[in-house]
Design a protein around this motif. Sequence first.
Motif, PDB file in Angstrom:
ATOM      1  N   ILE A   1      -5.389  21.000  10.433  1.00 39.01           N
ATOM      2  CA  ILE A   1      -3.986  21.281  10.754  1.00 39.01           C
ATOM      3  C   ILE A   1      -3.563  22.636  10.185  1.00 39.01           C
ATOM      4  O   ILE A   1      -2.934  23.455  10.873  1.00 39.01           O
TER       5      ILE A   1
ATOM      6  N   ASP B   1       5.825  11.693  18.568  1.00 35.63           N
ATOM      7  CA  ASP B   1       6.030  10.306  18.964  1.00 35.63           C
ATOM      8  C   ASP B   1       7.059  10.282  20.085  1.00 35.63           C
ATOM      9  O   ASP B   1       8.249  10.463  19.870  1.00 35.63           O
TER      10      ASP B   1
ATOM     11  N   THR C   1     -10.155   8.768  13.425  1.00 37.90           N
ATOM     12  CA  THR C   1     -11.235   9.672  13.836  1.00 37.90           C
ATOM     13  C   THR C   1     -12.412   9.673  12.874  1.00 37.90           C
ATOM     14  O   THR C   1     -13.347  10.451  13.041  1.00 37.90           O
TER      15      THR C   1
ATOM     16  N   LEU D   1      -6.002  21.755  14.885  1.00 37.78           N
ATOM     17  CA  LEU D   1      -5.546  20.432  15.280  1.00 37.78           C
ATOM     18  C   LEU D   1      -4.029  20.396  15.284  1.00 37.78           C
ATOM     19  O   LEU D   1      -3.391  20.903  14.360  1.00 37.78           O
ATOM     20  N   GLU D   2      -3.467  19.799  16.307  1.00 36.29           N
ATOM     21  CA  GLU D   2      -2.020  19.600  16.377  1.00 36.29           C
ATOM     22  C   GLU D   2      -1.763  18.157  16.779  1.00 36.29           C
ATOM     23  O   GLU D   2      -2.181  17.729  17.873  1.00 36.29           O
ATOM     24  N   LEU D   3      -1.110  17.407  15.924  1.00 35.50           N
ATOM     25  CA  LEU D   3      -0.812  16.016  16.228  1.00 35.50           C
ATOM     26  C   LEU D   3       0.329  15.938  17.230  1.00 35.50           C
ATOM     27  O   LEU D   3       1.240  16.768  17.229  1.00 35.50           O
ATOM     28  N   GLU D   4       0.278  14.921  18.090  1.00 36.59           N
ATOM     29  CA  GLU D   4       1.292  14.768  19.134  1.00 36.59           C
ATOM     30  C   GLU D   4       2.553  14.135  18.564  1.00 36.59           C
ATOM     31  O   GLU D   4       2.503  13.308  17.660  1.00 36.59           O
TER      32      GLU D   4
ATOM     33  N   VAL E   1      -8.812  16.436   7.889  1.00 33.99           N
ATOM     34  CA  VAL E   1      -7.752  16.555   8.890  1.00 33.99           C
ATOM     35  C   VAL E   1      -6.728  17.597   8.462  1.00 33.99           C
ATOM     36  O   VAL E   1      -6.252  18.396   9.275  1.00 33.99           O
TER      37      VAL E   1
ATOM     38  N   HIS F   1      -4.454   9.549  11.501  1.00 36.86           N
ATOM     39  CA  HIS F   1      -5.374  10.317  12.344  1.00 36.86           C
ATOM     40  C   HIS F   1      -6.751  10.397  11.699  1.00 36.86           C
ATOM     41  O   HIS F   1      -7.769  10.289  12.390  1.00 36.86           O
TER      42      HIS F   1
ATOM     43  N   ARG G   1       1.099   9.772   9.164  1.00 41.57           N
ATOM     44  CA  ARG G   1       0.510  10.238  10.421  1.00 41.57           C
ATOM     45  C   ARG G   1      -0.808  10.965  10.170  1.00 41.57           C
ATOM     46  O   ARG G   1      -1.779  10.802  10.910  1.00 41.57           O
ATOM     47  N   LEU G   2      -0.841  11.777   9.123  1.00 42.46           N
ATOM     48  CA  LEU G   2      -2.067  12.503   8.784  1.00 42.46           C
ATOM     49  C   LEU G   2      -3.183  11.523   8.427  1.00 42.46           C
ATOM     50  O   LEU G   2      -4.308  11.628   8.929  1.00 42.46           O
TER      51      LEU G   2
ATOM     52  N   LEU H   1       3.595  19.261   9.440  1.00 38.80           N
ATOM     53  CA  LEU H   1       3.881  18.113  10.305  1.00 38.80           C
ATOM     54  C   LEU H   1       5.360  17.738  10.270  1.00 38.80           C
ATOM     55  O   LEU H   1       5.911  17.286  11.286  1.00 38.80           O
TER      56      LEU H   1
END
Length: 241
Positions: A223, A233, A212, A228-231, A219, A208, A204-205, A190
């Motif tokens: 990743i 900011d 969820t 999973l890919e976090l968006e 999570v 999320h 952030r992890l 990340l």
Amino acid sequence: MRTELGTIMSGTGTGREAADRLCVACVDLLEVDGAAISMVYDGYSHGTFGASSAASRRLDEFQFTFGEGPCLDAAAAGEAVMAPDLNAPGEQRWPGFAGAALDEGIRAVFALPIMITSACVGALDLFRARPGPLTADHLAGGMLAAELATMPLLDLIASTHDDEEHELDGGHDDLADLDRIEVYQATGMLIAQLDVNPAEALVRLRAHAIATGQTASEVAWAIVERRLELERDEHRDAGRR
């Protein structure tokens, strides 16, 4: 109860196997619905060493995800922490953890410190679906179980100090699990993907996971396995232009 717990811990198997066996025994003997051994040091939960079931392991993981919970308080104070009704109007501790536990059908949690000499290294967590305190006998049995929990932990520590030429019987793997390697790996990914520092990557992890209804470890594995890919900011990126 002392005899039964002692007999259970004298069985075959060491390390995590023995820890799981002790947690299962707690469910059978203490009239609780789940048990887990949480390892804590430096104020953080570093992994679930033993559990009576996958559901109990997940409940213990929530304490790392939210950064709060009875096991952390028990380890910090070196004293038992009792929450006989997480849904009581006056119960204001651990709002994140309590909400997740209630969603999982748990109403009462009891955390008993695990001591090695004078150092508290974790807690035995007892989960129950119905509210109400532990009886005096069950509390005494729980404290004994927390004392016995040091045995498999010491086995694990000893296995990692053996001569490297000898087979370590999974000790290093167990310690890696306790250090939540998957969380560190995901946090590193990340940092690069989101262009953030390590602290924000972990936030952030965890955020999320909370949003969820998952644990941080669940999570993290998503990743690491690229499911999973976090968006990023967008506000942060816009501010840099």
